[in-house]
Every structure is written in structure tokens, then in C-alpha cells.
Design a protein around this motif. Structure first.
Motif: not given
Lengths: 124, 579
Positions: B375, B389, B392-393, B395-397, B399-400, B403
């Protein structure tokens, strides 16, 4: 601000060091206690970020040795375990809140380091 | 509710949830029954035996005492009566020997003798001299009886044969009972004459009804036909027939028991008096005689009854007390055992979870850094910095990773707690933490969960780990009872007296009334065979007590269950206060 990162996970320390340097913080890294001692003999650091479980020496022992080398050095512990025992022994050794559970948020880490350095500047 | 229901001890209906090879050890009712039976046996049997023996011995000794006294009385009286008759016979004997037939035929002489007899012996009414042919040749007395022919009379023939006759008592011309004594005198030439005397029976009666004889006893004489010869207290006047049978002949004093016409039992002592038609009878009412014995018997029975009552009360009390103590100790033992089991289980799960969390955290940290670096690198280059895109991808990693990190941290913090520590805890947060754990299940089963924590609920001094376990157990329990799509309400409010209460209300299947009292018992479970261990609620109850609180349950089958956990704001056990 100059940082020393010690963790037996090469991928972790090298990447973390690179990310810190992207943010303008110079970070040396070592994957063993011995290597860390060698670096500390040659360089002066403001903050050392240590894994609690370092093979052979252990994070706490390494902290003691580094402290004898560089008395003003500040410490932050990182751990993947977070056991009660670790928490107690590390809390006793460091300033409040300098005990981070992996995975560590880089912004949080930087903030903690800045706080430690600021405190040392105010009261030498 | 019957009296028994009210007094029956706790252990009476105890059914051991954990059956096994030692289940018989927990049969407290049988233990109690055995203790009571054995104790009562060893205490009451000897007591009853010794009382029975004493009863028999006392009864026998009293009866033999009565027999002895009656027998002695009969013998003495018989001797007195015999002596009385003998004395008078001998007096007549002396007169016929001392006086010739001629001198006795002198009316003046006979009058003088009668006068002397009256003054010395008393009781003599008249005297008559009878010649060998049976005619009364001379008579001194109140009647004109000279010349009467006695030769055909039975008594005359008896005197001829035996030399003496003592008659039955009979009423004479004056209707006064009297009797006759006649003696024969053989003169030297082979001829003979007789002297006949009439005696009134007053002295006789006096002899029989002597104060020593009377009192508890009725003493009287009868003749061989059973007619009274002296008055009787119980049998009637002179010459009346007696109500008792005439006793059979015996040369000695005899004792018999006989019933009169009214069916009353009498002790009868009797003796045939020699050379006379008389039978001496002394009749004692057995009931009267046994009065002292009845009194003794009453005391004996009273003592026995009182002793048995006291023994029973003491044994029942002691057995109940002791078995109850054993029962309570056993319950305590089971609770402790199950808490230890639970702690071990939790410790094992804790170690496992911590190990897993640690192992996962390290690679997670690497992913975090690598993704972070990607990033960083992208955001520093212009051609990528605007590529949404891509960002976002990545950031998805990240945020996972975040979690995952939250999950492992929660797991670690949840398992970290061992030993009661005290800190200031916001109840709403703790409840929410627990619900977060269960959120996936709740979502999957479409539960509607509402949490309401009143504004005035203060932070409480308690142990976070314990509280989490308590709420986790209670809510899990509710989840198990609820249908998919059910409702769960968790409410926390401030109670009076520095207490807070947390209510967990579900609309599940509810708990039957019979089980309601037992839900906090160790190993009690209705989920048998469905994976329940029965640990949950008993452990929960133990944990709540450890925190100085209490847990209550109310339930209605088909409507739902309400668990209420009441906790102190300041845990007094630890003496800590919330500032």
C-alpha cells in the motif's frame, strides 16, 4: 529518530524497517539477539522495538544487555502471544502502553515511538 | 402441603445426577433409614425386653404374695374356728365326765352348769340331757323341751356312732341362727347318755369377721350344701346359698380362682374344718387385690412409653442432622469437583487458544507488514495512487488482517484471566464483548438480541474474566433453549443496596418446575445425550458466588426463562471500592 527492530521473523522486521524508512524513520533490524548487540555496539538508537520471544536470549534479557550498552535507549515490546506472564514482566520493564500485540498497526507504533522520544527530550 | 412435606429434610428427595459405581453412597434416604433402624433396634429392643421381664417378675411376685397372704389368713382362721368348736366340745365332755347322769338330771344342777358356761365361755343358750332311749330327760334353757324324743333324728344316730356331733347353723324358734353341739358319755356299765348344748353364733361370727380377716377379704363359713353359716359381705345373709360353687374336699388349705355369676374373678382360699360340717372360705376380689399391681404396671408402661418416645425423638433428630450434614458435605464436594473439572477444561482450552492465537499472530503480522508495504509503495507512485480498485483491494486485505487480529486478541484476553482480579468494569461493555463472541451464531439462527443498560448503572469492582464466563454461560444456555428467530433481552439496572442486576430473558422452551430447583446442581443436565455436560449453570452459580453475588432463575414452560445475576457494586469480599 533512529530505531532498532529485533524479531526472529526476517520477513516481518525487514518489511517493517522498509515501511518505517518510507515514513522517514531510519530503522536497523536484526533477527537475533547477537546481531542486535553487534548493531548496538556500532550505532546509537533512540528506540528499540523487541519481540518478547527472541530465540536463545529472549526479549527481556536482550533489553537488559542493550540498556547496559546504551543507557538512554527506550523500549517497545511486541508479542504474538500476549500471555498474562509476558504482560506482567514486560509492563514492569517498560513505560505504560509499550506492549503491543502483533499484528501491530504501524501508525500506532510510530505514535508510541514519538511519545517515548518526546518524554526523553523533556526529562533527560 | 402435608406435615411431612414441611418437615422432610433436604436430602430426602435427592437423586444423584452422577450415577456410577459409587451411586449407592449417595442414597441418603437409605443411609438415614439404616441409621434410624439400627439405632432404634439396639436402643429399644433391650429396653422392651427388660421391661417385659420386669413386668412378668413383678406380676408373679405380687400374685404369689397375694396367694401367700390368703393362704396364711385361711390357715389362721381355720385354726381359730377349730379351736373355738373344740373348746366348747371339750367343755361339754368335761361336764359329762365330771357329773353323773343322776346329778345332771337334777334341774337345779343343770341350771347352775348352764349359768357357769354362760359366764365362762359365753354363747351357750340351753343344755339338755338325753337318756339312752333318746328322750330329753332334763333341760335348762328358755324353752319347754323336757321329754322330747330325739331317737329318730339324724344327729342322735351320729352321736351314737361317733360320740360327738356339731350341727349346721339353723334358725331356731326365735329366728336366731344357732348351732348344736352334742356329746355322748359311756358309763361304766355299758350304758350311755348324751349332753346337748345350743350355742348362738354371735361369737362365731365375731371370730370370722375379725378386723384382720375383714377389710379387703370376705370371710365366712358354709356348710357342705353351700349355705352360709355366718354372714358374708358379698354372698348374703346366714342360710342363703352362696353364688360361688362349693369347693371340693381337701384336708389342707387350698387356693383357687373362680368366677362368680357376674363373671368377676375371685381368689378363693378355703379349708374344711375337721369334725364339723363347716367349710371356711375367704374370698378376695382379684381386681381389688391387684390394684397396687395395676398402679405399678401403669408406671412401668408410662416409663416405657416415655423412654421410647425420647429415644425415637433423639435418634430421629440425630440421624436427620448427621445425614443432612453428610449430604451438604457431599454437595459441596461435588460442586468443588466440578469446578475443578471446569477450571481444568478452561485452562486447557485457554492454552490451546493462546497457542493457536500466537501461531496465527506471527504470520498475520507478516501479512500486515507486507500488505502495508504494498500500500505504501502504491500510494507513493502517482500512476497507482489514483487507482481506486487497487487501493480498495489492498485495504480489503488490511481490514481482513485487522479482523483476524481482533479475533485472536479477544481470544487471548478472554483466556488470559486466571485468579480473581478486580478492576472497574463497565457492565455494558462486558456484555457486548460476550455477545460479540456469539454474534455469528446469533446471526446464523436469526436471534433478535437487545441490550439495555440503564444510565445509572455504575462501573463495578469485579473480575472481567469471571464476568465474561458468567454471561457467556447464561447466554449460551438461553441460546440452547431458544428457537431460531427467538428473542433475547439483556438488561442491566441498578438495584437498591449497592447492587446491580443483570437480567437475561429469553423466549425459549422454559424449565419445568421440578427441574427449576436443581438447575444449579453440579452435573444436572436436561441436555443429556445432546452434548451438554451439566457444568454450565452450577459453575456459573459458583462463579457468581466468588464475585459476592447471587444468581436466580424464574421460568415458565413454553414461555421462556429469566436468569438474574445480582452483583455488588463494591465487592466486599475483597474490600475494594470504586472511586
Amino acid at each position: 529518530m533512529k530505531i532498532l527492530l529485533v524479531d526472529d521473523e526476517y520477513e516481518l522486521v525487514s518489511t517493517l524497517a522498509e515501511r518505517l524508512s518510507l515514513r522517514g524513520i531510519q530503522a536497523d533490524w536484526a533477527i537475533s539477539g547477537e546481531e542486535a548487540m553487534r548493531l548496538a555496539e556500532k550505532n546509537t538508537y533512540d528506540v528499540a522495538v523487541l519481540d518478547v520471544k527472541i530465540p536463545r536470549l529472549g526479549g527481556l534479557e536482550l533489553k537488559r544487555r542493550l540498556q547496559s550498552e546504551q543507557a538512554v535507549l527506550k523500549f517497545i515490546f511486541m508479542t504474538g502471544h500476549g500471555s498474562e506472564e509476558d504482560f506482567r514482566s514486560c509492563s514492569a520493564e517498560t513505560a505504560d502502553g509499550c506492549y503491543l500485540v502483533k499484528p501491530v498497526n504501524i501508525e500506532e507504533l510510530i505514535q508510541k515511538m514519538n511519545e517515548l522520544v518526546k518524554v526523553s527530550e523533556v526529562s533527560p | 402441603m402435608s406435615v411431612f412435606e414441611r418437615v422432610k429434610p433436604k436430602f430426602w428427595d435427592h437423586v444423584d445426577a452422577a450415577s456410577g459405581p459409587f451411586a449407592y453412597l449417595s442414597n441418603f434416604r437409605r443411609m438415614w433409614q439404616l441409621a434410624v433402624l439400627l439405632s432404634v433396634g439396639v436402643a429399644v429392643v433391650p429396653l422392651v425386653t427388660i421391661t417385659a421381664i420386669d413386668y412378668q417378675v413383678t406380676q408373679k411376685s405380687i400374685e404369689s404374695e397375694i396367694a401367700l397372704r390368703t393362704s396364711r389368713l385361711v390357715s389362721n382362721t381355720r385354726r381359730a374356728v377349730s379351736f373355738f368348736l373344740e373348746e366348747r366340745r371339750l367343755a361339754l365332755d368335761f361336764i359329762v365326765k365330771d357329773n353323773s347322769f343322776e346329778s345332771l338330771n337334777d334341774p337345779e344342777r343343770l341350771q347352775a352348769i348352764l349359768k357357769n358356761l354362760k359366764t365362762s365361755f359365753g354363747g351357750f343358750t340351753d343344755l339338755g340331757v338325753i337318756d339312752p332311749l333318746g328322750y330329753q330327760r332334763n333341760y335348762a334353757g328358755p324353752y319347754k323341751l323336757e321329754g322330747v324324743d330325739y331317737s329318730t333324728q339324724a344327729w342322735y344316730r351320729e352321736v351314737l356312732e361317733r360320740g360327738v356331733h356339731i350341727s349346721d347353723v339353723f334358725s331356731g324358734f326365735r329366728q336366731v341362727p344357732h348351732l348344736i353341739i352334742a356329746v355322748k358319755h359311756e358309763t361304766g356299765s355299758g350304758a350311755h347318755f348324751m349332753l346337748r348344748a345350743t350355742l348362738d353364733t354371735e361369737r362365731f361370727n365375731h371370730l370370722i369377721s375379725h378386723p384382720e380377716v375383714a377389710g379387703v377379704a370376705d370371710a365366712f363359713l358354709i356348710n357342705r350344701e353351700g349355705k352360709l353359716q355366718t354372714p358374708s359381705l358379698s354372698q348374703g345373709k346366714v342360710l342363703d346359698p352362696i353364688a360361688l360353687p362349693v369347693p371340693s374336699f381337701s384336708a389342707n388349705t387350698e387356693l383357687i380362682e373362680t368366677k362368680d355369676v357376674q363373671g368377676q374373678l375371685h381368689a378363693v382360699g378355703y379349708a374344711y374344718i375337721e369334725d364339723s360340717p363347716f367349710i371356711l372360705m375367704i374370698v378376695k376380689n382379684k381386681k381389688e387385690l391387684l390394684k397396687p399391681w395395676y398402679k405399678t404396671r401403669l408406671q412401668l408402661m408410662g416409663f416405657l412409653a416415655a423412654s421410647i418416645t425420647i429415644i425415637l425423638v433423639v435418634i430421629l433428630g440425630v440421624a436427620t442432622y448427621l445425614v443432612n450434614k453428610i449430604y451438604l458435605a457431599d454437595q459441596k464436594r461435588l460442586t468443588t469437583l466440578h469446578q475443578v473439572e471446569y477450571s481444568n477444561k478452561m485452562a486447557t482450552i485457554g492454552r490451546l487458544a493462546a497457542g493457536v492465537a500466537h501461531e496465527i499472530n506471527n504470520p498475520l503480522a507478516v501479512i500486515n507488514e507486507k500488505a502495508g508495504l504494498i500500500k505504501d509503495l502504491f500510494t507513493m507512485r502517482e500512476e497507482y495512487a489514483r487507482d481506486e480498485k487497487l487501493l480498495n483491494t489492498i485495504n480489503g486485505v488490511l481490514s481482513s488482517v485487522e479482523r483476524c487480529a481482533k479475533i485472536t486478541r479477544r481470544l487471548l484476553s478472554f483466556m488470559r484471566n486466571s485468579g480473581v482480579t478486580s478492576e472497574r468494569i463497565h457492565l455494558g461493555e462486558t456484555i457486548q464483548e460476550v455477545l460479540n463472541f456469539l454474534s455469528k451464531e446469533a446471526e446464523y439462527r436469526s436471534f433478535q438480541i437487545s441490550v439495555h443498560v440503564d444510565e445509572d448503572v455504575p462501573k463495578i469492582a469485579s473480575d472481567r474474566g469471571r464476568l465474561q464466563e458468567i454471561f457467556l454461560n447464561v447466554i449460551n444456555n438461553s441460546f440452547a433453549a431458544m428457537q431460531d428467530g427467538g428473542h433475547l433481552e439483556v438488561t442491566a439496572k441498578r438495584d437498591k443496596n449497592d447492587l446491580v442486576s443483570v437480567t437475561v430473558k429469553d423466549d425459549g422452551c422454559g424449565i419445568p418446575k421440578a427441574d427449576l430447583e436443581r438447575v444449579f446442581e453440579p452435573f444436572f443436565s436436561t441436555k443429556s445425550g445432546k452434548g451438554g455436560t451439566g457444568l454450565g449453570l452450577s459453575i456459573t452459580s459458583g462463579l457468581v458466588q466468588e464475585l459476592g453475588g447471587e444468581i436466580r432463575v424464574a421460568s415458565e414452560v413454553g414461555k421462556g426463562t429469566i436468569f438474574t445475576v445480582v452483583l455488588p457494586i463494591n465487592n466486599e469480599k475483597k474490600g475494594e471500592t470504586v472511586p
